[in-house]
Design a protein around this motif. Structure first.
Motif, mmCIF file in Angstrom:
data_model
loop_
_atom_site.group_PDB
_atom_site.id
_atom_site.type_symbol
_atom_site.label_atom_id
_atom_site.label_comp_id
_atom_site.label_asym_id
_atom_site.label_seq_id
_atom_site.Cartn_x
_atom_site.Cartn_y
_atom_site.Cartn_z
ATOM 1 N N ASP A 18 1.005 -1.417 -0.093
ATOM 2 C CA ASP A 18 0.010 0.047 0.150
ATOM 3 C C ASP A 18 0.793 1.229 -0.131
ATOM 4 O O ASP A 18 0.877 1.980 1.098
ATOM 5 C CB ASP A 18 -0.909 -0.032 1.156
ATOM 6 C CG ASP A 18 -1.848 1.259 1.145
ATOM 7 O OD1 ASP A 18 -2.171 1.745 0.085
ATOM 8 O OD2 ASP A 18 -2.129 1.604 2.551
ATOM 9 N N PRO A 19 1.764 1.463 -0.872
ATOM 10 C CA PRO A 19 2.569 2.592 -1.176
ATOM 11 C C PRO A 19 1.910 4.028 -1.032
ATOM 12 O O PRO A 19 2.397 5.032 -0.701
ATOM 13 C CB PRO A 19 3.398 2.482 -2.422
ATOM 14 C CG PRO A 19 2.770 1.359 -3.058
ATOM 15 C CD PRO A 19 1.820 0.525 -2.119
ATOM 16 N N ALA A 20 0.448 3.811 -1.668
ATOM 17 C CA ALA A 20 -0.145 5.106 -1.777
ATOM 18 C C ALA A 20 -1.132 5.581 -0.433
ATOM 19 O O ALA A 20 -1.368 6.601 -0.406
ATOM 20 C CB ALA A 20 -1.462 4.836 -2.634
ATOM 21 N N GLY A 21 -1.124 4.512 0.395
ATOM 22 C CA GLY A 21 -1.401 4.911 2.019
ATOM 23 C C GLY A 21 -3.038 5.024 2.101
ATOM 24 O O GLY A 21 -3.682 5.601 2.637
ATOM 25 N N SER A 22 -3.601 4.044 1.170
ATOM 26 C CA SER A 22 -4.942 3.824 1.201
ATOM 27 C C SER A 22 -5.553 3.345 2.345
ATOM 28 O O SER A 22 -6.753 3.266 2.623
ATOM 29 C CB SER A 22 -5.482 3.145 -0.030
ATOM 30 O OG SER A 22 -5.112 1.876 0.017
ATOM 31 N N GLY A 23 -4.641 2.392 3.227
ATOM 32 C CA GLY A 23 -5.013 1.539 4.224
ATOM 33 C C GLY A 23 -5.331 0.162 3.764
ATOM 34 O O GLY A 23 -5.777 -0.762 4.711
ATOM 35 N N PHE A 24 -5.285 -0.186 2.565
ATOM 36 C CA PHE A 24 -5.570 -1.534 1.885
ATOM 37 C C PHE A 24 -4.592 -2.171 1.093
ATOM 38 O O PHE A 24 -3.816 -1.366 0.319
ATOM 39 C CB PHE A 24 -6.983 -1.496 1.032
ATOM 40 C CG PHE A 24 -8.050 -1.073 2.210
ATOM 41 C CD1 PHE A 24 -8.790 -2.195 2.829
ATOM 42 C CD2 PHE A 24 -8.583 0.172 2.296
ATOM 43 C CE1 PHE A 24 -9.863 -1.737 3.833
ATOM 44 C CE2 PHE A 24 -9.751 0.482 3.106
ATOM 45 C CZ PHE A 24 -10.581 -0.608 3.586
ATOM 46 N N ALA A 25 -4.296 -3.418 1.195
ATOM 47 C CA ALA A 25 -3.545 -4.053 0.214
ATOM 48 C C ALA A 25 -4.469 -4.704 -0.912
ATOM 49 O O ALA A 25 -5.465 -5.562 -0.404
ATOM 50 C CB ALA A 25 -2.684 -5.177 0.748
ATOM 51 N N GLY A 26 -4.501 -4.387 -2.075
ATOM 52 C CA GLY A 26 -5.445 -5.004 -3.126
ATOM 53 C C GLY A 26 -5.020 -6.368 -3.418
ATOM 54 O O GLY A 26 -3.726 -6.837 -2.834
ATOM 55 N N ALA A 27 -5.763 -7.005 -4.088
ATOM 56 C CA ALA A 27 -5.536 -8.724 -4.219
ATOM 57 C C ALA A 27 -4.512 -8.704 -5.094
ATOM 58 O O ALA A 27 -3.767 -9.699 -4.633
ATOM 59 C CB ALA A 27 -6.867 -9.178 -4.983
ATOM 60 N N THR A 28 -3.768 -8.058 -5.981
ATOM 61 C CA THR A 28 -3.009 -8.381 -6.753
ATOM 62 C C THR A 28 -1.627 -8.088 -5.942
ATOM 63 O O THR A 28 -0.718 -8.902 -5.806
ATOM 64 C CB THR A 28 -2.806 -7.459 -7.952
ATOM 65 O OG1 THR A 28 -3.951 -7.531 -8.796
ATOM 66 C CG2 THR A 28 -1.485 -7.849 -8.810
ATOM 67 N N GLU A 29 -1.421 -6.887 -5.147
ATOM 68 C CA GLU A 29 -0.464 -6.678 -4.341
ATOM 69 C C GLU A 29 0.002 -7.832 -3.421
ATOM 70 O O GLU A 29 0.765 -8.345 -3.045
ATOM 71 C CB GLU A 29 -0.481 -5.261 -3.881
ATOM 72 C CG GLU A 29 -0.297 -4.110 -4.554
ATOM 73 C CD GLU A 29 -1.652 -3.970 -5.696
ATOM 74 O OE1 GLU A 29 -1.528 -3.317 -6.542
ATOM 75 O OE2 GLU A 29 -2.801 -4.388 -5.062
#
Length: 209
Positions: A109-120
């Motif tokens: 989550d380098p953008a700091g959204s608070g979530f890890a996407g499925a792909t990442e």
């Protein structure tokens, strides 16, 4: 021999391995290390698709993922142990959580959204080298609200489970309460200022029927 394994596993001959073809290649490699003979064609039982819950990519490139060994070290600070039914404690220490937080912030989550996407999340977890079935189960029980992404506490639980599995511990049917509490409390304790992980809270699953 590796060339032969690749050719056998690349069933559709497109020069890259889909998830089920990758699983087949890894299984054949493991069996060869144990002295088994290599087949001339891929055994049908090894070409089953990964469990549907595991976030799938269109293909997996040839060779081990970059930083595979580093990823193993990031999720396992202790040497491997013989298989067991469960650790004496599912608690996750501060130092271990700090390592997982660094992975979350820098890669998931380098953008700091608070979530890890499925792909990442998939890419990070696959570097551990664990079987797809294990990773699918870990992802499934860690994604407690079933939204297809991992909030920070969920990501911490997933990484802790990967680390335990690498140590030979059997995976539980759900995230143990001790681990869940440690990961949630750690995430809640983080400062919510600039440079924070953008913490998203876990759903109150225990309060649901």
């Amino acid at each position: 021999e590796l060339s032969h394994i690749w050719q056998v596993s690349d069933v559709d001959g497109d020069g890259r391995l889909a998830p089920n073809e990758f699983v087949c290649a890894m299984a054949l490699t493991s069996r060869r290390k144990l002295g088994a003979s290599l087949p001339t064609t891929a055994p049908p039982g090894l070409l089953q698709s990964p469990p549907a819950k595991w976030p799938r990519s269109t293909s997996i490139d040839q060779g081990p993922p970059p930083g595979a060994e580093e990823a193993r070290q990031s999720v396992s600070a202790s040497p491997p142990r013989p298989p067991s039914e469960g650790p004496s404690s599912w608690n996750v220490g501060e130092a271990e959580l700090q390592r997982f937080l660094a992975v979350f912030r820098q890669e998931a989550d380098p953008a700091g959204s608070g979530f890890a996407g499925a792909t990442e999340a998939r890419d990070i977890m696959e570097r551990s080298g664990l079987p797809i079935a294990d990773l699918s189960h870990i992802y499934s029980i860690s994604d407690m609200d079933g939204d297809g992404r991992l909030a920070l506490p969920e990501f911490l639980c997933a990484m802790a489970l990967v680390a335990r599995r690498l140590q030979g511990v059997s995976l539980p049917p759900e995230v143990p309460d001790d681990m869940l509490d440690d990961c949630h409390d750690f995430a809640e304790s983080l400062d919510a200022g600039p440079g924070s992980a953008g913490v998203a809270s876990l759903p109150d699953v225990q309060a649901q029927d």
